[in-house]
Scaffold this active site. Structure first.
Site: not given
Length: 228
Positions: A104-107, A110
């Protein structure tokens, strides 16, 4: 930097989701062909081995071993989309954010939040990290906390994915499920309540400047450098 007659898409964890970086000479509309499956988009249908760009030879290896999983975040590859799927006269590349460690791009988000908080001192060694999430951000936060040794608590509204809850728990996070009636607002309020009550570090994913800054500092330059 301008790239005439070209479109670029950022592919995250979902095969049906693409956030577009659209070249200035193109329309922002997405043609029906671009709703094809991820497999079709990146398979290179209609291209031959002789048209390969700069792919590494299979067996060559990634490079020297990384020190930790956070070093694998970013520097995701771009893949040329098959000419059979592109509008005539257009060259389209997909930046494959599912190549991040937990797909995920959300890595990126975070990692940026944790690193910035460590630098400015708002996150102390051993302090519990808490965040409200519908899934991907919580998974990424749980990964970063596991890697760096922070206890992690995630609040998540009941309607959201059970599979994602299981994955966060596998990564060591405690997942608190908030009532369905409260929806996303309820889980956000619960995270704030816990942070204030216990002195935990709240990620503030929806408000933090670390979100856009990490793309400005990494995702954007990656795209520009890969297209030189």
């Amino acid at each position: 930097m301008k790239f005439p007659a070209m479109k670029l898409f950022l592919l995250g964890a979902s095969v049906t989701t693409a956030t577009a970086f659209v070249g200035p000479t193109t329309s922002t509309s997405v043609t029906p062909q671009l709703h094809a499956s991820l497999r079709d988009i990146v398979s290179g249908i209609g291209t031959s081995a002789t048209t390969s760009l700069k792919a590494k030879t299979r067996g060559e290896g990634y490079g020297p071993p990384l020190s930790n999983i956070s070093e694998a975040v970013g520097n995701t590859p771009m893949v040329k989309i098959s000419n059979k799927l592109c509008p005539e006269g257009r060259t389209i590349y997909a930046k494959c954010e599912y190549f991040n460690p937990l797909s995920s791009v959300k890595d990126r988000l975070a990692l940026s939040i944790i690193e910035q908080a460590e630098k400015d001192g708002s996150l102390k060694p051993g302090q519990t990290v808490v965040e409200a999430t519908s899934g991907n951000t919580g998974i990424a936060v749980a990964m970063m906390c596991a890697q760096r040794g922070y206890p992690c608590v995630i609040t998540m509204a009941e309607p959201f994915s059970v599979e994602r809850r299981k994955l966060m728990r596998m990564l060591g996070a405690k997942v608190i499920v908030t009532p369905k009636a409260g929806k996303g607002t309820g889980m956000v309020e619960k995270a704030k309540e816990l942070a204030e009550k216990h002195g935990w570090f709240l990620c503030h994913q929806f408000e933090t400047d670390a979100n856009w800054k990490f793309h400005y500092d990494t995702t954007g330059p990656e795209i520009c450098n890969d297209l030189k």
